[in-house]
Motif scaffolding. Structure first.
Motif, PDB file in Angstrom:
ATOM      1  N   PRO A 162       0.796  -1.228   0.000  1.00 25.92           N
ATOM      2  CA  PRO A 162       0.000   0.000   0.000  1.00 25.92           C
ATOM      3  C   PRO A 162       0.826   1.275   0.000  1.00 25.92           C
ATOM      4  O   PRO A 162       0.534   2.229  -0.707  1.00 25.92           O
ATOM      5  CB  PRO A 162      -0.839  -0.144   1.282  1.00 25.92           C
ATOM      6  N   HIS A 163       1.902   1.295   0.815  1.00 25.05           N
ATOM      7  CA  HIS A 163       2.703   2.523   0.868  1.00 25.05           C
ATOM      8  C   HIS A 163       3.466   2.746  -0.435  1.00 25.05           C
ATOM      9  O   HIS A 163       3.750   3.883  -0.815  1.00 25.05           O
ATOM     10  CB  HIS A 163       3.664   2.486   2.057  1.00 25.05           C
ATOM     11  N   GLU A 164       3.793   1.652  -1.133  1.00 24.24           N
ATOM     12  CA  GLU A 164       4.459   1.798  -2.433  1.00 24.24           C
ATOM     13  C   GLU A 164       3.497   2.345  -3.472  1.00 24.24           C
ATOM     14  O   GLU A 164       3.857   3.188  -4.298  1.00 24.24           O
ATOM     15  CB  GLU A 164       5.016   0.447  -2.881  1.00 24.24           C
ATOM     16  N   ILE A 165       2.257   1.864  -3.435  1.00 19.25           N
ATOM     17  CA  ILE A 165       1.240   2.365  -4.364  1.00 19.25           C
ATOM     18  C   ILE A 165       1.019   3.858  -4.123  1.00 19.25           C
ATOM     19  O   ILE A 165       0.911   4.659  -5.046  1.00 19.25           O
ATOM     20  CB  ILE A 165      -0.082   1.585  -4.189  1.00 19.25           C
ATOM     21  N   GLY A 166       0.953   4.233  -2.842  1.00 19.98           N
ATOM     22  CA  GLY A 166       0.748   5.642  -2.504  1.00 19.98           C
ATOM     23  C   GLY A 166       1.896   6.521  -2.930  1.00 19.98           C
ATOM     24  O   GLY A 166       1.737   7.726  -3.107  1.00 19.98           O
ATOM     25  N   GLY A 167       3.086   5.922  -3.117  1.00 22.26           N
ATOM     26  CA  GLY A 167       4.240   6.699  -3.539  1.00 22.26           C
ATOM     27  C   GLY A 167       4.383   6.816  -5.031  1.00 22.26           C
ATOM     28  O   GLY A 167       5.305   7.487  -5.507  1.00 22.26           O
ATOM     29  N   SER A 168       3.494   6.190  -5.794  1.00 18.46           N
ATOM     30  CA  SER A 168       3.573   6.293  -7.250  1.00 18.46           C
ATOM     31  C   SER A 168       3.185   7.697  -7.691  1.00 18.46           C
ATOM     32  O   SER A 168       2.392   8.376  -7.034  1.00 18.46           O
ATOM     33  CB  SER A 168       2.658   5.259  -7.913  1.00 18.46           C
ATOM     34  N   ASP A 169       3.743   8.141  -8.823  1.00 17.94           N
ATOM     35  CA  ASP A 169       3.467   9.494  -9.305  1.00 17.94           C
ATOM     36  C   ASP A 169       1.987   9.685  -9.624  1.00 17.94           C
ATOM     37  O   ASP A 169       1.416  10.751  -9.368  1.00 17.94           O
ATOM     38  CB  ASP A 169       4.307   9.776 -10.559  1.00 17.94           C
ATOM     39  N   ALA A 170       1.370   8.649 -10.211  1.00 17.96           N
ATOM     40  CA  ALA A 170      -0.038   8.767 -10.589  1.00 17.96           C
ATOM     41  C   ALA A 170      -0.920   8.974  -9.365  1.00 17.96           C
ATOM     42  O   ALA A 170      -1.796   9.859  -9.346  1.00 17.96           O
ATOM     43  CB  ALA A 170      -0.465   7.518 -11.362  1.00 17.96           C
ATOM     44  N   VAL A 171      -0.706   8.169  -8.327  1.00 13.92           N
ATOM     45  CA  VAL A 171      -1.507   8.294  -7.111  1.00 13.92           C
ATOM     46  C   VAL A 171      -1.219   9.619  -6.406  1.00 13.92           C
ATOM     47  O   VAL A 171      -2.129  10.280  -5.887  1.00 13.92           O
ATOM     48  CB  VAL A 171      -1.246   7.102  -6.168  1.00 13.92           C
ATOM     49  N   SER A 172       0.036  10.030  -6.396  1.00 11.13           N
ATOM     50  CA  SER A 172       0.400  11.312  -5.774  1.00 11.13           C
ATOM     51  C   SER A 172      -0.325  12.467  -6.460  1.00 11.13           C
ATOM     52  O   SER A 172      -0.802  13.398  -5.798  1.00 11.13           O
ATOM     53  CB  SER A 172       1.915  11.525  -5.850  1.00 11.13           C
ATOM     54  N   LEU A 173      -0.407  12.413  -7.793  1.00 14.49           N
ATOM     55  CA  LEU A 173      -1.114  13.469  -8.532  1.00 14.49           C
ATOM     56  C   LEU A 173      -2.588  13.464  -8.166  1.00 14.49           C
ATOM     57  O   LEU A 173      -3.184  14.528  -7.934  1.00 14.49           O
ATOM     58  CB  LEU A 173      -0.937  13.258 -10.032  1.00 14.49           C
ATOM     59  N   PHE A 174      -3.196  12.286  -8.119  1.00 16.65           N
ATOM     60  CA  PHE A 174      -4.624  12.200  -7.780  1.00 16.65           C
ATOM     61  C   PHE A 174      -4.883  12.824  -6.414  1.00 16.65           C
ATOM     62  O   PHE A 174      -5.797  13.643  -6.250  1.00 16.65           O
ATOM     63  CB  PHE A 174      -5.073  10.733  -7.791  1.00 16.65           C
TER      64      PHE A 174
ATOM     65  N   THR B  57      -7.034   6.563   3.647  1.00 13.74           N
ATOM     66  CA  THR B  57      -6.478   5.392   4.319  1.00 13.74           C
ATOM     67  C   THR B  57      -5.675   4.557   3.323  1.00 13.74           C
ATOM     68  O   THR B  57      -5.699   4.811   2.118  1.00 13.74           O
ATOM     69  CB  THR B  57      -7.614   4.527   4.886  1.00 13.74           C
ATOM     70  N   GLN B  58      -4.957   3.551   3.845  1.00  9.91           N
ATOM     71  CA  GLN B  58      -4.204   2.664   2.965  1.00  9.91           C
ATOM     72  C   GLN B  58      -5.132   1.919   2.013  1.00  9.91           C
ATOM     73  O   GLN B  58      -4.790   1.669   0.850  1.00  9.91           O
ATOM     74  CB  GLN B  58      -3.397   1.663   3.805  1.00  9.91           C
ATOM     75  N   GLN B  59      -6.329   1.589   2.486  1.00 11.79           N
ATOM     76  CA  GLN B  59      -7.293   0.901   1.626  1.00 11.79           C
ATOM     77  C   GLN B  59      -7.774   1.840   0.514  1.00 11.79           C
ATOM     78  O   GLN B  59      -7.954   1.429  -0.637  1.00 11.79           O
ATOM     79  CB  GLN B  59      -8.478   0.408   2.463  1.00 11.79           C
ATOM     80  N   ALA B  60      -7.972   3.116   0.869  1.00 12.10           N
ATOM     81  CA  ALA B  60      -8.390   4.102  -0.136  1.00 12.10           C
ATOM     82  C   ALA B  60      -7.301   4.300  -1.179  1.00 12.10           C
ATOM     83  O   ALA B  60      -7.585   4.490  -2.367  1.00 12.10           O
ATOM     84  CB  ALA B  60      -8.729   5.427   0.545  1.00 12.10           C
ATOM     85  N   ILE B  61      -6.036   4.243  -0.732  1.00  9.86           N
ATOM     86  CA  ILE B  61      -4.914   4.404  -1.663  1.00  9.86           C
ATOM     87  C   ILE B  61      -4.917   3.288  -2.698  1.00  9.86           C
ATOM     88  O   ILE B  61      -4.642   3.511  -3.881  1.00  9.86           O
ATOM     89  CB  ILE B  61      -3.583   4.440  -0.889  1.00  9.86           C
ATOM     90  N   GLN B  62      -5.254   2.081  -2.275  1.00  6.81           N
ATOM     91  CA  GLN B  62      -5.332   0.984  -3.234  1.00  6.81           C
ATOM     92  C   GLN B  62      -6.442   1.225  -4.249  1.00  6.81           C
ATOM     93  O   GLN B  62      -6.293   0.917  -5.433  1.00  6.81           O
ATOM     94  CB  GLN B  62      -5.551  -0.336  -2.486  1.00  6.81           C
ATOM     95  N   THR B  63      -7.561   1.781  -3.788  1.00  4.76           N
ATOM     96  CA  THR B  63      -8.659   2.122  -4.698  1.00  4.76           C
ATOM     97  C   THR B  63      -8.218   3.188  -5.699  1.00  4.76           C
ATOM     98  O   THR B  63      -8.485   3.089  -6.899  1.00  4.76           O
ATOM     99  CB  THR B  63      -9.878   2.637  -3.903  1.00  4.76           C
ATOM    100  N   ILE B  64      -7.501   4.193  -5.195  1.00  3.05           N
ATOM    101  CA  ILE B  64      -6.995   5.247  -6.080  1.00  3.05           C
ATOM    102  C   ILE B  64      -6.010   4.657  -7.083  1.00  3.05           C
ATOM    103  O   ILE B  64      -6.003   5.023  -8.271  1.00  3.05           O
ATOM    104  CB  ILE B  64      -6.327   6.366  -5.251  1.00  3.05           C
ATOM    105  N   GLY B  65      -5.182   3.723  -6.627  1.00  7.38           N
ATOM    106  CA  GLY B  65      -4.240   3.068  -7.529  1.00  7.38           C
ATOM    107  C   GLY B  65      -4.949   2.359  -8.665  1.00  7.38           C
ATOM    108  O   GLY B  65      -4.510   2.406  -9.823  1.00  7.38           O
ATOM    109  N   ARG B  66      -6.076   1.705  -8.355  1.00  4.60           N
ATOM    110  CA  ARG B  66      -6.853   1.021  -9.406  1.00  4.60           C
ATOM    111  C   ARG B  66      -7.449   2.036 -10.380  1.00  4.60           C
ATOM    112  O   ARG B  66      -7.485   1.814 -11.594  1.00  4.60           O
ATOM    113  CB  ARG B  66      -7.943   0.165  -8.767  1.00  4.60           C
TER     114      ARG B  66
END
Length: 375
Positions: A312-324, A340-349
């Protein structure tokens, strides 16, 4: 209804209201964003809709538009009142035709306009009046600033490597074209790079936004006007005048969105680059301009993490998720605190479904207000 007014190009073709608005803005050397700021609009969205023919300026905005255009000396010298009246009447007529509830515009206020003309006579601005040729700005158009780049109101996220690479390539390339799919951020990158290099070129940076051209026949005139040279002659002579004017200048010219007239832009640049040894060009386009010496930089979508392998923390560190998250926080200030970490996974998707395209991600992020996110 075709929103045509009594204004004709050098090919005697009627020009629509939205085309005339684009032409007046081009003459004024204002970008869509700069014009929006003059009109106290929060963004250039409304200006883009006007110029695309999707809507019309309401009376209070139209009045301010005409004032801005008068102050920028875009109307023909000696015919300011007539042209302003025609512009107002054209918008009024189209609005009243399209309106379903019999709304109407006020009659043009000639007294207000003549008072503005008198005020400008007492306090003349830096720009000079347009010559009687309705299509050509004056040769003496004055550009005081070193650049005409719009102020960016948002941060550029996840493009540090690209910025460094593009700047490095511009050190040796005469023409560098940023290519990639629509929405990948070519324009945003070009603006960031050119702004950072604005002091590296003795004669500054000039941005030419080709998506606002009324037609391909306005290409040379528009470039000439923006770099500080107007012209009232035929195309061939104007190209030579442009070459002579730019020959000794050390200038970075940014040509944005060349897509619809790639071949015409390429042919013109081929002549300009051969005749102007100190000219550098940064272009954005969906494809190569196809000219000698051109270097290509492929702009790719923002980096992401594979959802099946990333924590989850790696997904949150992606440029795409950071922009969102950054753009969503602009709409909903407490968004970052509530993710939350769960929300970050949703944003990653979401970002993966949008292929990591910045424009699509920003549009999606603008819709977060009021949505329920995973806890």
């Amino acid at each position: 209804m075709e929103n045509i007014i009594t204004f004709r190009s050098n090919k005697n073709r009627p020009v629509k209201v939205n085309e005339l608005l684009r032409l007046y803005r081009t003459r004024s050397n204002l970008t869509q964003n700069e014009l929006a700021q003059r009109l106290t609009l929060q963004s250039d969205r409304m200006v883009r809709k006007w110029e695309n023919g999707q809507s019309l300026p309401e009376p209070i905005r139209l009045k301010k538009l005409i004032e801005v255009f008068l102050r920028e000396r875009v109307f023909t010298a000696g015919q300011e009142l007539e042209e302003a009246q025609n512009f107002w009447a054209a918008v009024k007529a189209v609005f009243e035709f399209q309106s379903s509830n019999f709304e109407t515009y006020n009659i043009f206020d000639s007294g207000w306009f003549e008072a503005l003309i008198a005020e400008l006579a007492l306090n003349p601005g830096a720009r000079v009046a347009i010559t009687p040729d309705k299509l050509a700005p004056s040769h003496a158009t004055i550009i005081a600033d070193r650049h005409n780049l719009p102020i960016q109101l948002t941060s550029l996220i996840g493009r540090e490597n690209e910025l460094s690479q593009i700047k490095a390539r511009l050190e040796s390339a005469r023409v560098l074209t940023l290519t990639g799919p629509v929405g990948v951020g070519k324009t945003r990158l070009a603006l960031a790079v050119s702004f950072s290099l604005r002091d590296n070129f003795k004669d500054g940076v000039r941005l030419v936004m080709l998506d606002t051209l009324p037609g391909p026949e306005f290409l040379i005139e528009t470039i000439a006007n923006i770099v500080g040279l107007g012209g009232n002659s035929g195309p061939a002579r104007t190209v030579e005048e442009l070459i002579n004017y730019l020959r000794a200048k050390e200038l970075l010219m940014v040509l944005d969105e060349c897509d619809t007239i790639v071949r015409k832009v390429g042919a013109l640049l081929d002549r300009l680059l051969k005749g102007c040894p100190h000219l550098t060009v940064l272009a954005t386009s969906g494809e190569s301009l196809g000219i000698g010496g051109e270097k290509i930089f492929q702009v790719r979508p923002l980096s992401q993490v594979e959802l099946g392998s990333g924590l989850p923390h790696e997904i949150g560190g992606s440029d795409a998720v950071s922009l969102f998250i950054e753009r969503a926080a602009a709409v909903q200030p407490d968004f970052k605190l509530s993710v939350t970490q769960q929300a970050i996974q949703t944003i990653g998707r979401i970002c993966r479904q949008l292929d990591g395209l910045p424009l699509a991600i920003e549009l999606a992020a603008s819709l977060v207000e009021g949505l329920a996110w995973p806890k």
